[in-house]
Design an enzyme around this catalytic site. Structure first.
Site, mmCIF file in Angstrom:
data_model
loop_
_atom_site.group_PDB
_atom_site.id
_atom_site.type_symbol
_atom_site.label_atom_id
_atom_site.label_comp_id
_atom_site.label_asym_id
_atom_site.label_seq_id
_atom_site.Cartn_x
_atom_site.Cartn_y
_atom_site.Cartn_z
ATOM 1 N N HIS A 4 -10.505 97.466 3.226
ATOM 2 C CA HIS A 4 -9.491 96.694 3.952
ATOM 3 C C HIS A 4 -8.304 97.569 4.319
ATOM 4 O O HIS A 4 -7.206 97.444 3.746
ATOM 5 C CB HIS A 4 -9.002 95.523 3.095
ATOM 6 C CG HIS A 4 -9.984 94.416 2.954
ATOM 7 N ND1 HIS A 4 -10.191 93.458 3.925
ATOM 8 C CD2 HIS A 4 -10.823 94.102 1.936
ATOM 9 C CE1 HIS A 4 -11.115 92.599 3.512
ATOM 10 N NE2 HIS A 4 -11.517 92.969 2.317
ATOM 11 N N GLU A 19 -6.470 97.265 6.718
ATOM 12 C CA GLU A 19 -5.426 96.436 7.327
ATOM 13 C C GLU A 19 -4.545 95.722 6.305
ATOM 14 O O GLU A 19 -3.545 95.087 6.678
ATOM 15 C CB GLU A 19 -6.070 95.391 8.254
ATOM 16 C CG GLU A 19 -6.736 94.216 7.565
ATOM 17 C CD GLU A 19 -8.090 94.533 6.920
ATOM 18 O OE1 GLU A 19 -8.626 93.661 6.221
ATOM 19 O OE2 GLU A 19 -8.597 95.655 7.136
ATOM 20 N N CYS A 79 -15.641 94.445 5.156
ATOM 21 C CA CYS A 79 -15.923 94.063 3.765
ATOM 22 C C CYS A 79 -17.159 93.146 3.677
ATOM 23 O O CYS A 79 -18.252 93.570 4.022
ATOM 24 C CB CYS A 79 -14.684 93.446 3.128
ATOM 25 S SG CYS A 79 -14.738 93.436 1.308
#
Length: 312
Positions: free
Chosen positions: A235, A237, A142
């Protein structure tokens, strides 16, 4: 094989309950294995959440991982206790004389500022420069990806007309590339950002290649030759409720924020979110560890500074 993390790190209990194989330092000492040394530069304000999210996806592979945590020097963190930082985090100066199999640079909530205005920008530049000679593969996430593209290649970030917020479908543009081995043609990833990087700016740099993108969210994944640097704009994760927490926080604060797109059924925030990116996250990070790190890194970490790769 498991991820090795400090005995008392909060992520240990969380991941154990999820049946992710975690090995404490005490048990790891007894094993005669050269584990992968992964350094995590955590720039996110919710340090424990980010540690847990990344430990989860790194730990779900057959490889043994030793995770080291660092954060910018001399800063206090209002969302993380000083005791936690002292117990589990080192400074860059503590690790700069070592080499690492992999480095992860997270996002940060500073995207509306010019890079040079960020108070830890000089230290981040030192780390990114050091990574070119002391890290086998660096994964930027990011804002960390935008910072890396700007520092290494002079690519600017650009402010979006409105926040890119939600879970978006992406298409693999190079199905044969190892980072997306085993992926379907399309996959989903959460995004939460106010800035982006133009594809034309990336494609103007011969050293870079776009390998996945989204019609709505734009470029997602960029890599350099031999995967020495990987840049991910979203993202994968994130936890199931990370976007929800952010949305509810902003609503409570009176921020003008739209419902995260493609996240709640029928975009209805009264319903539980639907997780559509978990398998992508585990496969993506597993591929990075296996193909970009483990398969090509030299056994002796000192050889990283010499530019040695096992596929040369």
């Amino acid at each position: 094989m498991p991820i090795k993390i400090p005995n008392q790190l909060p992520a240990t209990d969380t991941l154990t309950k999820e049946n992710i194989f975690v090995m404490t330092e005490t048990r790891a000492i007894s094993q005669d294995i050269r584990p992968l040394q992964i350094l995590l530069l955590n720039l996110m304000p919710t340090k424990i959440d980010t540690e847990t999210q990344l430990a989860r996806v790194l730990g779900n592979t057959p490889l043994q991982i030793e995770l080291e945590l660092i954060a910018p020097t001399g800063r206090s963190f209002k969302n993380t206790s000083e005791a936690h930082m002292l117990a589990f985090y080192k400074t860059f100066d503590d690790v700069k004389d070592r080499s690492f199999d992999g480095l992860i640079i997270t996002g940060a909530p500073v995207e509306m500022m010019d890079f040079e205005e960020v108070d830890y920008w000089p230290e981040l530049c030192r780390i990114m420069e050091w990574s070119k000679t002391h890290v086998h593969s660096t994964l930027h996430i990011c804002w960390g990806a935008q910072a890396g593209l700007y520092y290494h290649y002079g690519i600017p970030k650009r402010i979006l007309p409105e926040k890119l917020f939600g879970v978006f479908e992406h298409r693999v543009e190079d199905p044969n590339f190892i980072l997306f081995r085993g992926f379907d043609d399309t996959f989903k990833v959460p995004h939460s950002r106010n800035t982006t990087v133009d594809r034309a700016d990336i494609e103007a740099v011969p050293a870079l290649k776009v390998i996945a993108a989204s019609p709505e969210a734009g470029v997602y994944a960029v890599k350099t030759d031999q995967c020495h640097q990987v840049f991910l704009m979203g993202h994968a994760e994130y936890d199931w409720d990370t976007l929800q927490k952010e949305y509810l926080r902003d609503v409570a604060a009176g921020v003008d924020i739209h419902v995260p797109r493609h996240y709640y059924p029928n975009d209805d925030p009264t319903q539980p979110p639907v997780v559509s990116w978990r398998s992508c996250a585990h496969l993506l990070y597993g591929n990075w560890l296996n193909y970009c790190v483990y398969q090509t890194v030299p056994y002796d970490l000192r050889d990283i500074e010499k530019g040695v790769r096992t596929d040369d």
